[in-house]
Design an enzyme around this catalytic site. Structure first.
Site, PDB file in Angstrom:
ATOM      1  CE  LYS A   1     -27.292  -0.032 -10.182  1.00 11.33           C
ATOM      2  NZ  LYS A   1     -27.099   0.345 -11.527  1.00 11.33           N
TER       3      LYS A   1
ATOM      4  N   GLY B   1     -22.685  -1.574  -0.077  1.00  2.00           N
ATOM      5  CA  GLY B   1     -22.688  -0.471   0.880  1.00  2.00           C
ATOM      6  C   GLY B   1     -24.079   0.081   1.129  1.00  2.00           C
ATOM      7  CB  CYS B   2     -26.786   1.020  -1.186  1.00  2.00           C
ATOM      8  SG  CYS B   2     -25.781   2.247  -2.065  1.00  2.00           S
ATOM      9  CB  THR B   3     -27.428  -3.934   0.976  1.00  2.00           C
ATOM     10  OG1 THR B   3     -27.839  -3.960  -0.394  1.00  2.00           O
ATOM     11  CG2 THR B   3     -28.200  -4.977   1.762  1.00  2.00           C
TER      12      THR B   3
ATOM     13  N   GLY C   1     -28.908   0.622   4.581  1.00  3.20           N
ATOM     14  CA  GLY C   1     -30.338   0.413   4.786  1.00  3.20           C
ATOM     15  C   GLY C   1     -30.620  -0.510   5.964  1.00  3.20           C
TER      16      GLY C   1
END
Length: 155
Positions: A40, A45-47, A50
């Site tokens: 998401k 974690g996704c940030t 990225g």
């Protein structure tokens, strides 16, 4: 669950991207592709993932590779996510889940005893001929972008 393994042809994909773009596997022939799936946009974690790929974006480009992050988020959310964190990777929207299904990353997950379907954090390194050269499943974010870059250099 689809099990994508090293040496097999990568499933084709055609995704809407941030900035009102489109990206297809066929359109990237001749380039290596780092296709990473994340649960998401704009979560911690996704940030971090990225940002880690963004920090190495020039090195991936120098190695003739395109980095594409895929989630089931809508394009508008991806646009905000990319702008907020100044991400330098392509963000693909798989709202209907077809690409997640094709790569076997739409899985049963557990959080605090609750089971639900979600996107597994996974990465696929695809060579210029469209063949999967490396697969990482249940990715731990710390150091992952560097691992992928090392694997790319060894192709």
């Amino acid at each position: 669950m689809t099990d994508i393994t090293k040496g097999q042809a990568a499933p084709a994909f055609d995704l809407s991207t941030d900035g009102d773009g489109r990206v297809t596997l066929n359109g990237l022939k001749g380039k290596s592709v780092v296709l990473y799936f994340y649960p998401k946009a704009d979560t911690p974690g996704c940030t971090t993932e990225g940002l880690d790929f963004t920090a190495l974006a020039d090195q991936f480009a120098a190695a003739n590779a395109v980095v594409i992050g895929v989630s089931r988020d809508a394009v508008k959310k991806l646009d905000r996510f990319k702008a907020k964190h100044d991400l330098k990777v392509v963000l693909g929207s798989d709202e209907d889940g077809a690409v997640c299904e094709a790569y076997g990353v739409w899985i049963m997950k557990k959080l605090y005893g609750r089971e639900y379907m979600g996107v597994e954090r996974a990465t696929f390194l695809i060579d210029g001929a469209g063949v999967v050269r490396r697969v990482w499943r249940s990715v731990k974010v710390k150091g992952h972008a560097e691992q992928v870059l090392d694997a790319l250099h060894s192709l």
